[in-house]
Structure formats: structure tokens, C-alpha cells
Design an enzyme around this catalytic site. Structure first.
Site, short mmCIF file in Angstrom:
data_model
loop_
_atom_site.label_atom_id
_atom_site.label_comp_id
_atom_site.label_asym_id
_atom_site.label_seq_id
_atom_site.Cartn_x
_atom_site.Cartn_y
_atom_site.Cartn_z
N ASP A 29 0.78 -1.24 0.16
CA ASP A 29 -0.07 0.12 0.02
C ASP A 29 0.82 1.28 -0.12
O ASP A 29 0.70 2.35 -0.66
CB ASP A 29 -0.97 -0.04 1.26
CG ASP A 29 -2.06 1.11 1.03
OD1 ASP A 29 -2.40 1.45 -0.07
OD2 ASP A 29 -2.72 1.44 2.18
N LYS A 38 -9.63 7.37 -11.71
CA LYS A 38 -9.09 5.90 -11.07
C LYS A 38 -7.77 5.77 -11.70
O LYS A 38 -7.52 6.06 -12.89
CB LYS A 38 -9.93 4.99 -11.43
CG LYS A 38 -11.12 5.13 -10.71
CD LYS A 38 -12.10 4.04 -11.23
CE LYS A 38 -12.68 4.07 -12.52
NZ LYS A 38 -13.85 3.06 -12.85
C1 3IX Z 1 -7.41 13.09 4.66
C2 3IX Z 1 -6.82 12.68 3.57
C3 3IX Z 1 -5.38 12.62 3.13
C4 3IX Z 1 -5.19 11.54 2.07
C5 3IX Z 1 -3.74 11.15 1.92
C6 3IX Z 1 -3.49 10.25 0.80
C7 3IX Z 1 -2.38 9.57 0.41
C8 3IX Z 1 -1.29 9.74 1.33
C9 3IX Z 1 -0.27 10.91 0.57
C10 3IX Z 1 0.94 10.62 0.08
C11 3IX Z 1 1.33 9.31 -0.16
C12 3IX Z 1 2.58 8.69 0.48
C13 3IX Z 1 2.58 7.78 0.90
C14 3IX Z 1 1.65 6.72 0.81
C15 3IX Z 1 1.50 5.92 1.84
C16 3IX Z 1 0.44 4.93 2.17
C17 3IX Z 1 -0.72 5.13 1.40
C18 3IX Z 1 -1.71 4.87 2.27
C19 3IX Z 1 -3.03 5.21 1.76
C20 3IX Z 1 -4.26 4.48 2.37
O1 3IX Z 1 -4.03 3.86 3.24
S1 3IX Z 1 -5.77 5.44 2.35
C21 3IX Z 1 -6.74 4.45 3.60
C22 3IX Z 1 -7.47 3.30 3.18
N1 3IX Z 1 -8.64 3.83 2.38
C23 3IX Z 1 -9.81 4.43 2.81
O2 3IX Z 1 -9.93 4.44 3.67
C24 3IX Z 1 -10.68 4.82 1.63
C25 3IX Z 1 -12.03 4.70 1.94
N2 3IX Z 1 -12.98 5.02 0.80
C26 3IX Z 1 -13.15 6.35 0.39
O3 3IX Z 1 -12.88 7.28 1.05
C27 3IX Z 1 -13.88 6.36 -0.99
O4 3IX Z 1 -14.62 5.09 -1.18
C28 3IX Z 1 -12.90 6.72 -2.02
C29 3IX Z 1 -12.18 7.95 -2.01
C30 3IX Z 1 -12.00 5.73 -2.24
C31 3IX Z 1 -13.80 6.39 -3.25
O5 3IX Z 1 -14.96 7.71 -2.88
P1 3IX Z 1 -15.43 8.58 -3.86
O6 3IX Z 1 -16.71 9.43 -3.42
O7 3IX Z 1 -14.27 9.84 -4.26
O8 3IX Z 1 -15.36 8.37 -5.39
P2 3IX Z 1 -16.52 7.30 -6.15
O9 3IX Z 1 -17.25 6.31 -5.08
O10 3IX Z 1 -17.52 8.05 -6.83
O11 3IX Z 1 -15.90 6.44 -7.21
C32 3IX Z 1 -15.07 6.78 -8.06
C33 3IX Z 1 -14.88 5.68 -9.25
O12 3IX Z 1 -14.10 4.88 -8.39
C34 3IX Z 1 -14.74 3.48 -8.44
N3 3IX Z 1 -14.46 2.80 -7.13
C35 3IX Z 1 -14.47 3.38 -5.82
N4 3IX Z 1 -14.23 2.37 -4.98
C36 3IX Z 1 -13.96 1.30 -5.64
C37 3IX Z 1 -13.45 0.16 -5.17
N5 3IX Z 1 -13.41 -0.26 -4.00
N6 3IX Z 1 -13.55 -0.82 -6.21
C38 3IX Z 1 -13.70 -0.45 -7.52
N7 3IX Z 1 -14.09 0.69 -8.06
C39 3IX Z 1 -14.08 1.68 -6.98
C40 3IX Z 1 -16.27 3.92 -8.42
O13 3IX Z 1 -16.99 2.84 -9.28
C41 3IX Z 1 -16.21 5.20 -9.67
O14 3IX Z 1 -15.91 4.53 -10.96
P3 3IX Z 1 -16.67 5.19 -12.13
O15 3IX Z 1 -16.28 6.66 -12.10
O16 3IX Z 1 -16.22 4.46 -13.23
O17 3IX Z 1 -18.07 5.20 -11.89
#
Ligand code: 3IX
Length: 253
Positions: A172, A218
Site C-alpha cells: 500500500d 481512477k
Molecule cells: C485526509 C486525506 C489525506 C489523504 C492522503 C492520501 C495519500 C497519502 C499521501 C501521500 C502518499 C504517500 C505515501 C503513501 C503511503 C500510504 C498510502 C496509504 C493510503 C491509504 O491507506 S488510504 C486509507 C484506506 N482507504 C480508505 O480509507 C478509503 C475509503 N474510501 C473512500 O474514502 C472512498 O470510497 C473513495 C475516496 C475511495 C472513493 O470515493 P469517491 O466518492 O471519491 O468516489 P466514487 O465512489 O464516486 O468512485 C469513483 C470511481 O471509483 C470507483 N470505485 C470506488 N471505489 C471502488 C472500489 N473499492 N472498487 C472498484 N471501484 C471503485 C467507482 O465505481 C467510480 O468509478 P466510475 O467513475 O467508473 O463510476
């Protein structure tokens, strides 16, 4: 207020984004008995050179394989042209810190206590070598990101082998950093892992993340975890990252 704070926080995660650049030679890492060299890294944003300590530089816990692989990629971060002139190479080392919220200004979305105590999961054990020792390198031309991991004794799952959750964490981390570099702020929406062969505790492995495709919000990436010489496949994964508007999420809009 909240959005400004998150924007400030997020800027710390963006090593390749266009923020005020600064060219600074890295400190020589002090690895007793070794001749490891961290070369000048080129242009990186200012926040990376203020207070935080960079944990992705060599330390005395790194074994020969970890050091060898670090040097292999680090030596390609800067290349020498004919005439001795130095220029950016194909790879870039990504710095890594154990906390970020401390450096965010303002904001009301987290209590002061949480802000002061928050630690990056993969960097929260103080003893060098005890848990995740890793460094990431990015190759933007090839749209690849590589993580080199030395898995410490606190990551045990089955006796003598690395815990599957620790492997998932590193997949991840590497794919998440890669997707962030490719697409800006993202969150992991799906992570699918096949564990093919166990990883011996204490060993060094290579995680290679490759861009599969981008479709609107995506970003699809694949990842392979192999032994340090590439001969053994430990795990393979696919991951989906969805672009987020950080401000929108935290403003609850
Ligand atoms: C405070 C925020 C800070 C964020 C920081 C982020 C990254 C870190 C920064 C730097 C990186 C540096 C190092 C990286 C280190 C570690 C990385 C760790 C990252 C994580 O550890 S992170 C925690 C675990 N993560 C969550 O806690 C997510 C919980 N979740 C949500 O927050 C929502 O669920 C979200 C945002 C994912 C989507 O929500 P949304 O409303 O923006 O988008 P929406 O639902 O409209 O989907 C749009 C299109 O994606 C498709 N889609 C969505 N989900 C799908 C799935 N599961 N399977 C297949 N397709 C999927 C839909 O089908 C649609 O597809 P289409 O457009 O084709 O219809």
C-alpha cells in the site's frame, strides 16, 4: 481554516510537485564500516529540508543487501555526463518522515493531542531495523516506483516469516506513493494481494509498482514483491487509487 491546514499537510506529501525548489547536497549517511554514499538529490521542495528527519537514508541496521540495492538505485539519481557535468538521473529517491501533522499550521479538524502524537504507521518504531526499514525510488519516465524493504523482527507473522498485514502495508505504501506521484492526492479504494511465498524475517525484498492505467479519477497499479536478487516471487498485487479532493473530504461537502 480546516482546508488551509490540510492543504499545508498535503504539500508535505508531494515531493515532485512544483513548489519552491532548493538544491541541497545530502548529508553523508553514517553507516559504520560501510562506504555508502547519498548523492546530491537534485530539486526537492522546501518542506523536505526544514525540520523533519528523513528516515529513508541508510542507518547502521541496514544489511548488505539493503545497502547494495540502495546504492544501485541511488547511483542512478544523478548521472555524470562527459566532461564531468552532473545531471538528474532516471531515478529519484523519495524522502520519508515519521510525522506530518506537526508541520501543518492552523486547522481544527484534529485535537492538539492527536496532532502532536500522530505518527506515520510505517515509521513509528524508534529502534533502527526493528520494523520497516525502507526506501522508495521513483522513475517517472518508466512510470515505475520501487521500494526496498528490510523486514525487522517486530514484523513477525508465521514463526520466522513476515506478517501478511505488514506485507500489505508495504504494498500500500509503495503503490500509494506511486499513485500520488502519478495522480496527486488519492486514497486506496481496492488492494488485492496474492501471497505466493513467505518472506523470511530480516530479509530484504524489492517491491515494484507499475502503472497499469488511468481512467478519470481512477489510477490502477500493479505491484510485485520479489527477493533481493529477483529470483523468487513473494507476492503480487493490484491496487486501485481514487483521486480525492482533500479539502472537499475534510470540509464534509
Ligand atoms: C485526509 C486525506 C489525506 C489523504 C492522503 C492520501 C495519500 C497519502 C499521501 C501521500 C502518499 C504517500 C505515501 C503513501 C503511503 C500510504 C498510502 C496509504 C493510503 C491509504 O491507506 S488510504 C486509507 C484506506 N482507504 C480508505 O480509507 C478509503 C475509503 N474510501 C473512500 O474514502 C472512498 O470510497 C473513495 C475516496 C475511495 C472513493 O470515493 P469517491 O466518492 O471519491 O468516489 P466514487 O465512489 O464516486 O468512485 C469513483 C470511481 O471509483 C470507483 N470505485 C470506488 N471505489 C471502488 C472500489 N473499492 N472498487 C472498484 N471501484 C471503485 C467507482 O465505481 C467510480 O468509478 P466510475 O467513475 O467508473 O463510476
Amino acid at each position: 481554516m480546516m482546508a488551509a491546514s490540510v492543504r499545508a499537510t498535503f504539500r508535505l506529501f508531494q515531493p515532485l510537485r512544483p513548489v519552491p525548489p532548493m538544491r541541497i547536497p545530502l548529508r553523508q549517511p553514517t553507516v559504520p564500516g560501510r562506504t555508502t554514499v547519498a548523492r546530491t538529490m537534485g530539486v526537492l521542495p522546501l518542506p523536505f529540508f526544514s525540520k523533519p528527519r528523513d528516515f529513508s537514508l541508510p542507518n547502521s541496521s541496514w544489511g548488505p543487501e539493503m545497502v547494495r540495492l540502495y546504492e544501485h538505485y541511488n547511483s542512478q539519481c544523478e548521472v555524470e555526463r562527459e566532461g564531468g557535468e552532473k545531471q538528474k538521473g532516471p531515478w529519484k529517491r523519495l524522502p520519508s518522515y515519521n510525522r506530518v501533522l506537526k508541520y501543518a499550521t492552523g486547522g481544527v479538524y484534529l485535537s492538539k493531542l492527536i496532532q502532536s502524537k500522530a505518527r506515520l504507521f510505517t515509521r513509528n518504531i524508534k529502534e533502527p531495523g526493528a520494523s520497516f526499514e525502507y526506501v522508495l525510488f521513483d522513475n517517472s519516465e518508466e512510470q515505475k516506483c520501487v521500494g526496498i524493504l528490510q523486514a525487522g523482527h517486530l514484523l513477525e507473522g508465521p514463526p520466522g516469516f513476515v506478517h501478511g498485514g505488514a506485507i500489505a502495508t508495504m504494498i500500500d505504501t509503495v503503490t500509494g506513493a506511486h499513485a500520488t506521484l502519478l495522480s496527486g492526492p488519492v486514497m486506496t479504494a481496492n488492494l488485492n494481494i496474492n501471497y505466493r511465498s513467505p518472506i523470511p524475517l530480516g530479509s530484504t525484498v524489492v517491491l515494484e509498482s507499475c502503472l497499469d492505467k488511468k481512467e478519470d479519477k481512477k489510477t490502477f497499479v500493479t505491484c510485485k514483491v520479489t527477493s533481493s536478487n529477483g529470483s523468487k516471487l513473494h507476492s503480487e498485487a493490484t491496487a486501485l487509487f481514487v483521486s480525492i479532493s482533500v479539502c472537499k473530504i475534510l470540509d464534509g461537502v
